[in-house]
Design a protein around this motif. Structure first.
Motif, short mmCIF file in Angstrom:
data_model
loop_
_atom_site.label_atom_id
_atom_site.label_comp_id
_atom_site.label_asym_id
_atom_site.label_seq_id
_atom_site.Cartn_x
_atom_site.Cartn_y
_atom_site.Cartn_z
N SER A 56 0.83 -1.22 0.00
CA SER A 56 0.00 0.00 0.00
C SER A 56 0.86 1.26 0.00
O SER A 56 2.07 1.19 -0.10
CB SER A 56 -0.95 -0.01 1.20
N LEU A 57 0.20 2.40 0.16
CA LEU A 57 0.90 3.67 -0.07
C LEU A 57 1.71 4.14 1.14
O LEU A 57 1.19 4.20 2.25
CB LEU A 57 -0.11 4.74 -0.48
N SER A 58 2.99 4.47 0.89
CA SER A 58 3.84 5.09 1.90
C SER A 58 4.90 5.88 1.14
O SER A 58 5.87 5.31 0.64
CB SER A 58 4.48 4.02 2.78
N VAL A 59 4.68 7.20 1.02
CA VAL A 59 5.40 7.99 0.02
C VAL A 59 6.91 7.93 0.19
O VAL A 59 7.64 7.56 -0.74
CB VAL A 59 4.92 9.47 0.03
N GLU A 60 7.41 8.29 1.38
CA GLU A 60 8.86 8.42 1.50
C GLU A 60 9.57 7.09 1.29
O GLU A 60 10.58 7.01 0.59
CB GLU A 60 9.24 9.02 2.85
N GLU A 61 9.02 6.03 1.91
CA GLU A 61 9.65 4.72 1.76
C GLU A 61 9.57 4.25 0.31
O GLU A 61 10.50 3.68 -0.24
CB GLU A 61 8.97 3.70 2.67
N ALA A 62 8.44 4.52 -0.34
CA ALA A 62 8.26 4.09 -1.73
C ALA A 62 9.27 4.79 -2.63
O ALA A 62 9.89 4.17 -3.50
CB ALA A 62 6.84 4.40 -2.20
N GLY B 72 8.40 -6.03 -3.65
CA GLY B 72 7.53 -6.00 -2.47
C GLY B 72 7.55 -4.69 -1.73
O GLY B 72 7.43 -4.66 -0.50
N SER B 73 7.69 -3.58 -2.46
CA SER B 73 7.69 -2.29 -1.78
C SER B 73 6.40 -1.52 -2.04
O SER B 73 5.47 -2.02 -2.66
CB SER B 73 8.93 -1.49 -2.19
N PHE B 74 6.41 -0.27 -1.60
CA PHE B 74 5.17 0.51 -1.52
C PHE B 74 4.87 1.30 -2.80
O PHE B 74 5.76 1.52 -3.61
CB PHE B 74 5.29 1.51 -0.36
N PRO C 210 0.90 10.33 -6.73
CA PRO C 210 1.27 11.23 -7.83
C PRO C 210 2.55 12.05 -7.62
O PRO C 210 2.64 13.19 -8.04
CB PRO C 210 0.06 12.15 -7.92
N ILE C 211 3.56 11.44 -6.98
CA ILE C 211 4.86 12.08 -6.87
C ILE C 211 5.82 11.27 -7.75
O ILE C 211 5.84 10.04 -7.67
CB ILE C 211 5.33 12.20 -5.40
N PHE C 212 6.56 11.95 -8.63
CA PHE C 212 7.23 11.24 -9.72
C PHE C 212 8.75 11.27 -9.68
O PHE C 212 9.41 10.78 -10.60
CB PHE C 212 6.74 11.79 -11.07
N GLY C 213 9.33 11.83 -8.60
CA GLY C 213 10.80 11.89 -8.53
C GLY C 213 11.44 10.51 -8.62
O GLY C 213 12.41 10.31 -9.34
N GLY C 214 10.88 9.56 -7.89
CA GLY C 214 11.43 8.20 -7.88
C GLY C 214 11.44 7.59 -9.28
O GLY C 214 12.36 6.85 -9.65
N MET C 215 10.39 7.88 -10.06
CA MET C 215 10.31 7.33 -11.43
C MET C 215 11.44 7.90 -12.29
O MET C 215 12.07 7.17 -13.05
CB MET C 215 8.96 7.70 -12.07
N LEU C 216 11.68 9.21 -12.15
CA LEU C 216 12.73 9.84 -12.97
C LEU C 216 14.10 9.31 -12.57
O LEU C 216 14.91 8.92 -13.42
CB LEU C 216 12.68 11.37 -12.79
#
Ligand code: 48F
Length: 253
Positions: free
Chosen positions: A194-200, A227-229, A233-239
């Motif tokens: 499920s959702l957990s922004v910073e850890e994800a 198996g992570s979160f 709609p925050i996209f820094g991790g994707m970039l």
């Protein structure tokens, strides 16, 4: 006139397709992570094709959040944002960006750098030679949607990137059809949490890696496999993940 139009399209499309049936890197999925990876690989002269099942590449970035077409990225993505020529405003530690502008910038810069995008194509399987991924099994997306019994074609690649987002389709298919052990803590696809922004955001980067010989994971596929979160709609991790997977592959060239 009419025939010239048809000849032009058919000849140039099939020459593009033929030229991309044997590549250095094949990226599955045209979301933000796949597009960023395609850009950085192509920029270094790597022959890279990106396969996207939908008509429009861009994945989950166009729609912002709940169809409000704005996205948020962390300020430390600025070098990537600037490299893609994306405009932004700031709010505390975040950049606020029009999602249509950002998505089209990623597509434009990736193709301009030399990454070929083939849209309306679905990846339905992988090619394995001697316990290494050596290519992809591809078909027209409408063939799948219509449930037609039509055999696919094969595209060979030295390296494949699974950028299929939450469903991590390439790795799941590899696992379902083969008795393989993946580079995850369980050796299996662990599934998204499920959702957990910073850890994800943090783990997206950590989980971006080679998960099986010749097969890398990026973006939400990396978190789904490991198996992570999810993060919304925050996209820094994707970039960052798209850039990291490109760097990992480039470091092995
Ligand atoms: O889901 P998606 O945007 O992947 P991503 O790069 O980014 C995730 C974010 O958009 C967002 C998020 C983070 O902020 O949670 O969801 O990880 O894009 C994945 C793309 O892959 C395509 C799919 O249509 C989408 O455009 N795709 C999925 N499976 C296949 C595929 C397949 N088997 N063959 C071809 N394309």
């Amino acid at each position: 006139m009419e025939l010239l139009i048809s000849f032009g399209i058919v000849d140039s499309y099939f020459s593009k397709l033929k030229n991309n049936l044997k590549v250095d890197v094949a990226i599955v999925g045209g979301g933000p992570s796949g597009l960023v990876a395609g850009y950085y690989l192509a920029k270094k002269g790597i022959k890279v094709v990106l396969l996207e099942r939908k008509l429009s590449p861009g994945g989950g970035m166009w729609g912002g959040a709940m169809m409000f077409n704005q996205i948020v990225v962390q300020k430390d993505t600025l070098p990537i944002i600037n490299e893609f020529g994306i405009s932004y405003s700031t709010c505390e530690e975040f950049l606020l960006i029009d999602s249509v502008h950002a998505t089209s910038a990623l597509i434009y810069k990736a193709t301009q750098a030399g990454c070929t995008i083939l849209n309306c194509i679905s990846v339905e399987d992988v090619v394995i030679h001697e316990n290494k991924i050596s290519g992809l099994v591809i078909n027209w997306a409408p063939v799948h949607r219509e449930g037609l019994h039509v055999d696919p074609l094969i595209l060979m690649a030295n390296v494949v990137i699974d950028g299929t987002g939450h469903d991590c389709e390439v790795v799941r298919t590899l696992e379902r059809k083969n008795n393989v052990s993946l580079n995850t803590t369980s050796g299996k696809v662990m599934g998204e949490r499920s959702l957990s922004v910073e850890e994800a955001e943090r783990t997206t980067l950590e989980n971006t890696k080679e998960v099986y010989p010749g097969l890398y994971i990026t973006g939400m596929a990396a978190n789904g496999v490991c198996g992570s979160f999810r993060m919304g709609p925050i996209f820094g991790g994707m970039l960052f993940s798209g850039k990291k997977v490109a760097d990992l592959i480039l470091s092995k060239q």
